[in-house]
Design a protein around this motif. Structure first.
Motif, PDB file in Angstrom:
ATOM      1  N   GLY A 123       0.838  -1.258  -0.027  1.00 53.09           N
ATOM      2  CA  GLY A 123       0.079  -0.129   0.065  1.00 53.09           C
ATOM      3  C   GLY A 123       0.772   1.061  -0.124  1.00 53.09           C
ATOM      4  O   GLY A 123       0.442   2.407  -0.318  1.00 53.09           O
ATOM      5  N   LEU A 124       1.993   1.050   0.457  1.00 53.62           N
ATOM      6  CA  LEU A 124       2.890   2.213   0.401  1.00 53.62           C
ATOM      7  C   LEU A 124       3.809   2.313  -1.024  1.00 53.62           C
ATOM      8  O   LEU A 124       4.388   3.356  -1.200  1.00 53.62           O
ATOM      9  N   TYR A 125       3.709   1.373  -1.865  1.00 56.12           N
ATOM     10  CA  TYR A 125       4.721   1.541  -2.999  1.00 56.12           C
ATOM     11  C   TYR A 125       3.921   2.147  -3.985  1.00 56.12           C
ATOM     12  O   TYR A 125       2.842   2.711  -3.852  1.00 56.12           O
ATOM     13  N   ALA A 126       4.648   2.539  -5.051  1.00 57.37           N
ATOM     14  CA  ALA A 126       3.953   3.249  -6.195  1.00 57.37           C
ATOM     15  C   ALA A 126       2.815   2.690  -6.752  1.00 57.37           C
ATOM     16  O   ALA A 126       2.617   1.213  -6.621  1.00 57.37           O
ATOM     17  N   PRO A 127       1.623   3.371  -7.420  1.00 58.78           N
ATOM     18  CA  PRO A 127       0.718   2.648  -7.665  1.00 58.78           C
ATOM     19  C   PRO A 127       0.956   1.487  -9.046  1.00 58.78           C
ATOM     20  O   PRO A 127       1.761   1.732  -9.781  1.00 58.78           O
ATOM     21  N   GLY A 128       0.238   0.389  -8.537  1.00 61.41           N
ATOM     22  CA  GLY A 128       0.607  -0.822  -9.472  1.00 61.41           C
ATOM     23  C   GLY A 128       2.033  -1.622  -9.246  1.00 61.41           C
ATOM     24  O   GLY A 128       2.172  -2.579  -9.718  1.00 61.41           O
ATOM     25  N   GLN A 129       2.680  -1.122  -8.343  1.00 63.19           N
ATOM     26  CA  GLN A 129       3.984  -1.762  -7.903  1.00 63.19           C
ATOM     27  C   GLN A 129       3.829  -2.856  -6.924  1.00 63.19           C
ATOM     28  O   GLN A 129       3.084  -2.548  -5.923  1.00 63.19           O
ATOM     29  N   LEU A 130       4.029  -3.988  -7.148  1.00 65.95           N
ATOM     30  CA  LEU A 130       3.896  -5.161  -6.350  1.00 65.95           C
ATOM     31  C   LEU A 130       5.124  -5.569  -5.406  1.00 65.95           C
ATOM     32  O   LEU A 130       5.067  -5.998  -4.463  1.00 65.95           O
ATOM     33  N   TRP A 131       6.402  -5.084  -5.911  1.00 69.68           N
ATOM     34  CA  TRP A 131       7.707  -5.602  -5.453  1.00 69.68           C
ATOM     35  C   TRP A 131       8.576  -4.326  -5.424  1.00 69.68           C
ATOM     36  O   TRP A 131       8.513  -3.580  -6.286  1.00 69.68           O
ATOM     37  N   LEU A 132       9.535  -4.373  -4.641  1.00 71.92           N
ATOM     38  CA  LEU A 132      10.669  -3.352  -4.513  1.00 71.92           C
ATOM     39  C   LEU A 132      11.710  -4.103  -5.508  1.00 71.92           C
ATOM     40  O   LEU A 132      12.168  -5.375  -5.411  1.00 71.92           O
ATOM     41  N   GLU A 133      12.471  -3.027  -6.304  1.00 73.99           N
ATOM     42  CA  GLU A 133      13.551  -3.398  -6.831  1.00 73.99           C
ATOM     43  C   GLU A 133      14.960  -3.023  -6.339  1.00 73.99           C
ATOM     44  O   GLU A 133      14.962  -1.981  -5.261  1.00 73.99           O
ATOM     45  N   ARG A 134      16.113  -3.608  -6.624  1.00 76.41           N
ATOM     46  CA  ARG A 134      17.427  -2.962  -6.145  1.00 76.41           C
ATOM     47  C   ARG A 134      17.451  -1.305  -6.203  1.00 76.41           C
ATOM     48  O   ARG A 134      17.780  -0.891  -5.303  1.00 76.41           O
ATOM     49  N   ASP A 135      16.795  -0.702  -7.110  1.00 75.98           N
ATOM     50  CA  ASP A 135      17.018   0.702  -7.119  1.00 75.98           C
ATOM     51  C   ASP A 135      16.259   1.650  -5.990  1.00 75.98           C
ATOM     52  O   ASP A 135      16.404   2.458  -5.586  1.00 75.98           O
ATOM     53  N   ASP A 136      15.306   0.676  -5.519  1.00 73.92           N
ATOM     54  CA  ASP A 136      14.331   1.184  -4.460  1.00 73.92           C
ATOM     55  C   ASP A 136      14.812   1.136  -3.025  1.00 73.92           C
ATOM     56  O   ASP A 136      14.356   1.829  -2.047  1.00 73.92           O
ATOM     57  N   ILE A 137      16.126   0.319  -2.807  1.00 71.76           N
ATOM     58  CA  ILE A 137      16.649   0.212  -1.597  1.00 71.76           C
ATOM     59  C   ILE A 137      17.605   1.002  -1.588  1.00 71.76           C
ATOM     60  O   ILE A 137      18.704   1.370  -2.413  1.00 71.76           O
ATOM     61  N   LEU A 138      17.927   1.922  -0.232  1.00 69.10           N
ATOM     62  CA  LEU A 138      18.808   2.905   0.044  1.00 69.10           C
ATOM     63  C   LEU A 138      20.029   2.330   0.785  1.00 69.10           C
ATOM     64  O   LEU A 138      21.261   2.850   0.726  1.00 69.10           O
ATOM     65  N   GLY A 139      19.834   1.286   1.646  1.00 65.79           N
ATOM     66  CA  GLY A 139      20.870   0.772   2.096  1.00 65.79           C
ATOM     67  C   GLY A 139      20.482  -0.392   3.088  1.00 65.79           C
ATOM     68  O   GLY A 139      19.272  -1.083   3.010  1.00 65.79           O
ATOM     69  N   ARG A 140      21.307  -0.796   4.027  1.00 67.13           N
ATOM     70  CA  ARG A 140      20.774  -2.048   4.869  1.00 67.13           C
ATOM     71  C   ARG A 140      21.157  -1.686   6.282  1.00 67.13           C
ATOM     72  O   ARG A 140      22.369  -0.994   6.647  1.00 67.13           O
ATOM     73  N   ALA A 141      20.364  -1.819   7.215  1.00 70.12           N
ATOM     74  CA  ALA A 141      20.572  -1.573   8.603  1.00 70.12           C
ATOM     75  C   ALA A 141      21.367  -2.571   9.113  1.00 70.12           C
ATOM     76  O   ALA A 141      21.355  -4.031   8.930  1.00 70.12           O
ATOM     77  N   LYS A 142      22.344  -1.994   9.980  1.00 71.23           N
ATOM     78  CA  LYS A 142      23.479  -3.053  10.642  1.00 71.23           C
ATOM     79  C   LYS A 142      23.146  -3.232  12.098  1.00 71.23           C
ATOM     80  O   LYS A 142      23.635  -4.059  12.785  1.00 71.23           O
ATOM     81  N   GLY A 143      22.213  -2.435  12.714  1.00 70.58           N
ATOM     82  CA  GLY A 143      21.918  -2.447  14.141  1.00 70.58           C
ATOM     83  C   GLY A 143      20.822  -1.668  14.373  1.00 70.58           C
ATOM     84  O   GLY A 143      20.423  -1.230  13.422  1.00 70.58           O
ATOM     85  N   THR A 144      20.368  -1.652  15.684  1.00 73.11           N
ATOM     86  CA  THR A 144      19.123  -0.682  15.997  1.00 73.11           C
ATOM     87  C   THR A 144      19.434   0.063  17.155  1.00 73.11           C
ATOM     88  O   THR A 144      20.325  -0.177  18.123  1.00 73.11           O
ATOM     89  N   LEU A 145      18.849   1.348  17.396  1.00 74.77           N
ATOM     90  CA  LEU A 145      18.762   2.163  18.428  1.00 74.77           C
ATOM     91  C   LEU A 145      17.106   2.274  18.476  1.00 74.77           C
ATOM     92  O   LEU A 145      16.659   3.380  17.998  1.00 74.77           O
ATOM     93  N   ARG A 146      16.748   1.462  19.427  1.00 72.56           N
ATOM     94  CA  ARG A 146      15.133   1.679  19.574  1.00 72.56           C
ATOM     95  C   ARG A 146      14.820   3.041  20.077  1.00 72.56           C
ATOM     96  O   ARG A 146      15.256   3.812  20.573  1.00 72.56           O
ATOM     97  N   TYR A 147      13.836   3.433  19.114  1.00 72.63           N
ATOM     98  CA  TYR A 147      12.846   4.586  19.484  1.00 72.63           C
ATOM     99  C   TYR A 147      13.757   6.180  19.175  1.00 72.63           C
ATOM    100  O   TYR A 147      13.416   7.258  19.325  1.00 72.63           O
ATOM    101  N   LEU A 148      14.854   5.913  18.618  1.00 74.07           N
ATOM    102  CA  LEU A 148      15.659   7.153  17.937  1.00 74.07           C
ATOM    103  C   LEU A 148      15.047   7.785  16.899  1.00 74.07           C
ATOM    104  O   LEU A 148      15.095   8.980  16.834  1.00 74.07           O
ATOM    105  N   GLY A 149      14.269   6.836  16.094  1.00 75.51           N
ATOM    106  CA  GLY A 149      13.681   7.663  14.967  1.00 75.51           C
ATOM    107  C   GLY A 149      12.515   8.490  15.365  1.00 75.51           C
ATOM    108  O   GLY A 149      11.893   9.385  14.615  1.00 75.51           O
ATOM    109  N   MET A 150      11.994   8.274  16.515  1.00 72.03           N
ATOM    110  CA  MET A 150      10.823   9.212  17.281  1.00 72.03           C
ATOM    111  C   MET A 150      11.268  10.540  17.426  1.00 72.03           C
ATOM    112  O   MET A 150      10.501  11.490  17.325  1.00 72.03           O
ATOM    113  N   VAL A 151      12.411  10.781  17.621  1.00 76.31           N
ATOM    114  CA  VAL A 151      13.073  12.068  17.953  1.00 76.31           C
ATOM    115  C   VAL A 151      12.961  12.906  16.658  1.00 76.31           C
ATOM    116  O   VAL A 151      12.346  13.972  16.577  1.00 76.31           O
ATOM    117  N   THR A 152      13.303  12.388  15.425  1.00 74.02           N
ATOM    118  CA  THR A 152      13.303  12.990  14.160  1.00 74.02           C
ATOM    119  C   THR A 152      11.607  13.254  13.781  1.00 74.02           C
ATOM    120  O   THR A 152      11.399  14.304  13.353  1.00 74.02           O
TER     121      THR A 152
END
Length: 92
Positions: free
Chosen positions: A36-65
């Protein structure tokens, strides 16, 4: 385009016969996949849609932004408090 990148888990990997890889993602707080978040008619993400890969987590840090974007006045308050801290801090 979104200004803030969002980290979601890869739920399914779809590899085609020609070697092309497509991905289906899902957010941890979402009940359904991200189609539902992808572009209309898009069912899968391709390599070009990916910005990077998460290596770890800092819980709730994104809430600050998110909070600072929702309430821009808090950015100035935070900068002011940090400025006061710098001005009042004495080096020994």
């Amino acid at each position: 385009d979104r200004d803030i990148p969002i980290v979601h888990r890869v739920m399914k990997v779809h590899e085609k016969e020609d070697g092309k890889v497509e991905l289906l993602t899902k957010g941890d707080n979402n009940r359904v996949d991200d189609r539902g978040l992808y572009a209309p008619g898009q069912l899968w993400l391709e390599r070009d849609d990916i910005l990077g890969r998460a290596k770890g987590t800092l819980r709730y840090l994104g809430m600050v932004t998110i909070i600072l974007n929702d309430y821009p006045v808090l950015k100035y308050v935070l900068i002011g408090v940090m400025g006061l801290f710098v001005l009042t801090n004495k080096e020994s």
